[in-house]
Design a protein around this motif. Structure first.
Motif, PDB file in Angstrom:
ATOM      1  N   ILE A 147       6.733   7.618  -7.730  1.00 25.75           N
ATOM      2  CA  ILE A 147       6.239   8.725  -6.919  1.00 25.75           C
ATOM      3  C   ILE A 147       5.501   9.678  -7.842  1.00 25.75           C
ATOM      4  N   ASN A 148       4.190   9.669  -7.742  1.00 30.27           N
ATOM      5  CA  ASN A 148       3.368  10.495  -8.624  1.00 30.27           C
ATOM      6  C   ASN A 148       2.148  11.012  -7.877  1.00 30.27           C
ATOM      7  N   PRO A 149       2.213  12.210  -7.363  1.00 24.75           N
ATOM      8  CA  PRO A 149       3.209  13.241  -7.624  1.00 24.75           C
ATOM      9  C   PRO A 149       4.313  13.335  -6.570  1.00 24.75           C
ATOM     10  N   LEU A 150       5.480  13.783  -7.091  1.00 24.35           N
ATOM     11  CA  LEU A 150       6.552  14.312  -6.237  1.00 24.35           C
ATOM     12  C   LEU A 150       6.280  15.813  -6.255  1.00 24.35           C
ATOM     13  N   VAL A 191       8.109  12.592   3.374  1.00 25.29           N
ATOM     14  CA  VAL A 191       6.722  12.246   3.030  1.00 25.29           C
ATOM     15  C   VAL A 191       5.794  12.997   4.002  1.00 25.29           C
ATOM     16  N   PRO A 192       4.528  13.252   3.604  1.00 17.06           N
ATOM     17  CA  PRO A 192       3.611  13.915   4.546  1.00 17.06           C
ATOM     18  C   PRO A 192       3.393  13.041   5.778  1.00 17.06           C
ATOM     19  N   THR A 193       3.161  13.687   6.928  1.00 10.01           N
ATOM     20  CA  THR A 193       2.908  12.929   8.150  1.00 10.01           C
ATOM     21  C   THR A 193       1.497  12.361   8.077  1.00 10.01           C
ATOM     22  N   ALA A 241      -6.860  18.241   6.208  1.00 10.71           N
ATOM     23  CA  ALA A 241      -6.379  16.849   6.208  1.00 10.71           C
ATOM     24  C   ALA A 241      -6.754  16.204   4.878  1.00 10.71           C
ATOM     25  N   VAL A 242      -6.039  15.139   4.551  1.00  9.91           N
ATOM     26  CA  VAL A 242      -6.392  14.393   3.348  1.00  9.91           C
ATOM     27  C   VAL A 242      -6.655  12.947   3.760  1.00  9.91           C
ATOM     28  N   ILE A 243      -7.712  12.362   3.185  1.00 11.62           N
ATOM     29  CA  ILE A 243      -8.098  10.982   3.494  1.00 11.62           C
ATOM     30  C   ILE A 243      -7.938  10.192   2.211  1.00 11.62           C
ATOM     31  N   ALA A 279      -4.024  -0.114  -6.227  1.00  4.67           N
ATOM     32  CA  ALA A 279      -4.315   0.365  -7.580  1.00  4.67           C
ATOM     33  C   ALA A 279      -4.233   1.879  -7.559  1.00  4.67           C
ATOM     34  N   GLY A 280      -3.826   2.431  -8.670  1.00  6.25           N
ATOM     35  CA  GLY A 280      -3.705   3.879  -8.769  1.00  6.25           C
ATOM     36  C   GLY A 280      -4.979   4.500  -9.326  1.00  6.25           C
ATOM     37  N   GLY A 281      -4.912   5.801  -9.563  1.00  7.39           N
ATOM     38  CA  GLY A 281      -6.069   6.510 -10.114  1.00  7.39           C
ATOM     39  C   GLY A 281      -7.175   6.684  -9.096  1.00  7.39           C
ATOM     40  N   ARG A 282      -6.816   6.623  -7.799  1.00  7.32           N
ATOM     41  CA  ARG A 282      -7.837   6.682  -6.750  1.00  7.32           C
ATOM     42  C   ARG A 282      -8.531   8.030  -6.690  1.00  7.32           C
ATOM     43  N   GLY A 283      -7.737   9.087  -6.882  1.00  7.08           N
ATOM     44  CA  GLY A 283      -8.288  10.441  -6.818  1.00  7.08           C
ATOM     45  C   GLY A 283      -9.467  10.616  -7.770  1.00  7.08           C
ATOM     46  N   HIS A 335       0.824  -1.210   0.000  1.00  2.00           N
ATOM     47  CA  HIS A 335       0.000   0.000   0.000  1.00  2.00           C
ATOM     48  C   HIS A 335       0.857   1.259   0.000  1.00  2.00           C
ATOM     49  N   GLU A 336       0.198   2.355  -0.354  1.00  2.00           N
ATOM     50  CA  GLU A 336       0.869   3.660  -0.361  1.00  2.00           C
ATOM     51  C   GLU A 336       1.512   3.965   1.001  1.00  2.00           C
ATOM     52  N   TYR A 337       0.763   3.733   2.094  1.00  2.00           N
ATOM     53  CA  TYR A 337       1.315   4.105   3.406  1.00  2.00           C
ATOM     54  C   TYR A 337       2.549   3.275   3.749  1.00  2.00           C
ATOM     55  N   ALA A 354      -3.782  11.925   6.526  1.00  2.00           N
ATOM     56  CA  ALA A 354      -2.536  12.702   6.583  1.00  2.00           C
ATOM     57  C   ALA A 354      -2.834  14.183   6.540  1.00  2.00           C
ATOM     58  N   GLY A 355      -1.822  14.959   6.923  1.00  2.00           N
ATOM     59  CA  GLY A 355      -1.944  16.403   6.813  1.00  2.00           C
ATOM     60  C   GLY A 355      -1.903  16.774   5.337  1.00  2.00           C
ATOM     61  N   ALA A 356      -2.766  17.687   4.907  1.00  2.00           N
ATOM     62  CA  ALA A 356      -2.741  18.093   3.500  1.00  2.00           C
ATOM     63  C   ALA A 356      -1.621  19.094   3.300  1.00  2.00           C
ATOM     64  N   GLY A 362     -11.440   8.762  -4.290  1.00  2.00           N
ATOM     65  CA  GLY A 362     -10.807   7.948  -3.258  1.00  2.00           C
ATOM     66  C   GLY A 362      -9.737   8.728  -2.504  1.00  2.00           C
ATOM     67  N   VAL A 363      -9.543  10.005  -2.868  1.00  2.00           N
ATOM     68  CA  VAL A 363      -8.628  10.908  -2.154  1.00  2.00           C
ATOM     69  C   VAL A 363      -9.421  12.184  -1.888  1.00  2.00           C
ATOM     70  N   LYS A 364      -9.687  12.471  -0.603  1.00  2.00           N
ATOM     71  CA  LYS A 364     -10.565  13.605  -0.269  1.00  2.00           C
ATOM     72  C   LYS A 364      -9.914  14.534   0.759  1.00  2.00           C
TER      73      LYS A 364
HETATM   74  P1  ADP Z   1      -3.919   8.523  -7.026  1.00  2.00           P
HETATM   75  O1  ADP Z   1      -2.680   8.638  -7.854  1.00  2.00           O
HETATM   76  O2  ADP Z   1      -4.258   7.119  -6.692  1.00  2.00           O
HETATM   77  O3  ADP Z   1      -5.079   9.269  -7.597  1.00  2.00           O
HETATM   78  P2  ADP Z   1      -2.643  10.446  -5.211  1.00  2.00           P
HETATM   79  O4  ADP Z   1      -2.043  10.135  -3.901  1.00  2.00           O
HETATM   80  O5  ADP Z   1      -1.707  10.765  -6.310  1.00  2.00           O
HETATM   81  O6  ADP Z   1      -3.618   9.225  -5.607  1.00  2.00           O
HETATM   82  O7  ADP Z   1      -3.665  11.635  -4.972  1.00  2.00           O
HETATM   83  C1  ADP Z   1      -4.295  12.337  -6.025  1.00  2.00           C
HETATM   84  C2  ADP Z   1      -4.048  13.815  -5.872  1.00  2.00           C
HETATM   85  O8  ADP Z   1      -4.498  14.251  -4.593  1.00  2.00           O
HETATM   86  C3  ADP Z   1      -2.574  14.196  -5.918  1.00  2.00           C
HETATM   87  O9  ADP Z   1      -2.120  14.394  -7.243  1.00  2.00           O
HETATM   88  C4  ADP Z   1      -2.545  15.455  -5.084  1.00  2.00           C
HETATM   89  O10 ADP Z   1      -2.861  16.568  -5.903  1.00  2.00           O
HETATM   90  C5  ADP Z   1      -3.666  15.260  -4.076  1.00  2.00           C
HETATM   91  N1  ADP Z   1      -3.070  14.837  -2.777  1.00  2.00           N
HETATM   92  C6  ADP Z   1      -2.741  13.598  -2.395  1.00  2.00           C
HETATM   93  N2  ADP Z   1      -2.190  13.560  -1.165  1.00  2.00           N
HETATM   94  C7  ADP Z   1      -2.134  14.842  -0.748  1.00  2.00           C
HETATM   95  C8  ADP Z   1      -1.645  15.509   0.435  1.00  2.00           C
HETATM   96  N3  ADP Z   1      -1.097  14.834   1.470  1.00  2.00           N
HETATM   97  N4  ADP Z   1      -1.794  16.840   0.497  1.00  2.00           N
HETATM   98  C9  ADP Z   1      -2.357  17.534  -0.511  1.00  2.00           C
HETATM   99  N5  ADP Z   1      -2.809  16.981  -1.644  1.00  2.00           N
HETATM  100  C10 ADP Z   1      -2.720  15.658  -1.771  1.00  2.00           C
END
Ligand code: ADP
Ligand code: MG
Length: 401
Positions: free
Chosen positions: A208-211, A19-21, A46-48, A54-58, A4-6, A109-111, A69-71
């Protein structure tokens, strides 16, 4: 094996990558506690993140229609509400296929305040037999699309595996990303640390996407791995007990887990002709010939060079638990394998499983006469293939009824 990502971020952090906390959470209560720490510590956002392999969760959508899947969340209460919606829910992304994946863990995590998103990966370039660092200024998006539409935006830096990563390798990548000043120095350190993670973990890929260039509370910019994905070489896991412990069986196909218990190399596919073969090369050729004659394989299955009766029986049970299977094609070339062992295994498995499906067998090689006698005297209904081509055609025909 994938993690997993974490977990990927834990490995990266151990090697010095920022990495973000954040904390992995398996329950709503854990997510609330993690959120309270973030907001209690002065955080404002915060970000959940759904943790699935699998990627493309956002850009994904949950089965119940909930989007993303990323909020982001502005309060602990909001995190609690999101955790309730996401945990146990099934997320469908571009990479999961239509069936999606159930979310059992969230990363809270912290955004970060993101100023710019890059792409960075380390993988093995098989064509050049060398490790390859790939990077792009076009981060956060679908990298396959970047590679296809604007290949000039993909930076490639090969590493000599005998000497390992050199400072100039990291500088080449950092410069091509357009980084300057303090960020340039940081990037060189980070790229080197990511490469070392890949090398020391025996990873097949670190992505790492995104760095990101993020802005801290003090207005200072720094680099951070905001998303991370690591794939590991299964053959090297025996020397990484800590990484092996990260295996999440929920993310693996139940049939593939069962197969791995019996040392069978099984990969489920979506066709109707089950294949049971000895040797990976012959297994590939078998799938090809099935396809050539108009059929479609239900699986890849290599029982190995010296399979036992128990393994053959287990293999039969595994391929039969796929409801799409309409015919079974056994293709054995006995080099080390004794054909009679396979024949005995087939008969035992057919009797034990009460097989009703057409069974096509092509047997050749070591002790084949005894094997054929065993099959003929067993009373089991078997369609014999005179050659691989003949057997494949018979299998395709049997599966089409
Ligand atoms: P996935 O690639 O599965 O969609 P990501 O972790 O890349 O998941 O998250 C998608 C987008 O959400 C990132 O490109 C980024 O813009 C935003 N994001 C993810 N994690 C954070 C974070 N900790 N703080 C701020 N924005 C975030
Ligand atoms: Mg991502």
């Amino acid at each position: 094996m994938n993690i997993h990502e974490y977990q990927a971020k834990q490995l990266l952090k151990q090697h010095g990558v920022a990495v973000p906390t954040g904390e992995p959470c398996k329950t709503v209560a854990e997510a609330t506690t993690a959120a309270q720490k973030i907001f209690g510590g002065g955080g404002t956002l915060a970000v959940i993140k759904a943790q699935i392999h699998a990627g493309g969760r956002g850009k994904g959508t949950f089965k119940d229609g909930f989007k993303g899947g990323v909020k982001l969340a502005k309060s602990a209460d909001e995190v609690t509400a999101l955790a309730k919606t996401m945990l146990g829910n099934v997320l469908v992304t571009k990479q999961t296929g239509p069936e999606g994946r159930q979310v059992n863990t969230l990363l809270v995590a912290g955004a970060e305040t993101i100023k710019k998103e890059f792409y960075l990966a380390v993988l093995l370039d098989r064509a050049n037999s060398r490790p390859l660092i790939m990077a792009s200024t076009e981060g956060g998006v679908d990298i396959e699309e970047v590679a296809e539409k604007t290949p000039e935006k993909i930076i490639k830096e090969h590493i000599d595996p005998a000497v390992g990563i050199q400072p100039y390798n990291a500088r080449n990548v950092a410069a091509a990303l357009g980084l300057k000043g303090e960020l340039f120095g940081q990037a060189c350190k980070l790229i080197t640390a990511v490469y070392r993670t890949w090398w020391e973990c025996d990873a097949s890929m670190v992505e790492i996407n995104p760095l990101c260039i993020v802005e801290g509370a003090d207005g200072k910019e720094s680099l951070m791995a905001v998303d991370a994905k690591i794939g590991l070489d299964d053959n090297a896991l025996y020397r990484h007990a800590d990484i092996l412990a990260m295996r999440d069986l929920n993310e693996e196909s139940p049939l593939e887990i069962e197969a791995s218990k019996f040392n069978l190399n099984y990969i489920k596919l979506d066709g109707s002709i089950a294949c049971l073969v000895n040797g990976a090369g012959l297994a590939m050729a078998t799938m090809d010939i099935v396809q050539y004659y108009g059929g479609s394989p239900a699986n890849f299955l290599d029982v190995g060079g010296g399979a036992s009766k128990e393994q053959v029986t287990a293999a039969f049970k595994i391929i039969l638990s796929d409801p799409h299977v309409k015919a079974i094609f056994v293709n054995i070339f006995g080099g080390i394998m004794d054909c009679n062992v396979i024949a005995t295994g087939i008969v035992a498995a057919v009797k034990e499983t009460g097989l009703k499906l057409p069974l096509i067998v092509r047997l050749e090689g070591n002790n084949v006469a005894a094997g054929r006698t065993t099959l003929a005297q067993s009373g089991v209904a078997i369609i014999n293939g005179d050659s691989m081509a003949d057997a494949a055609q018979k299998a395709v025909k049997a599966a089409s009824h």
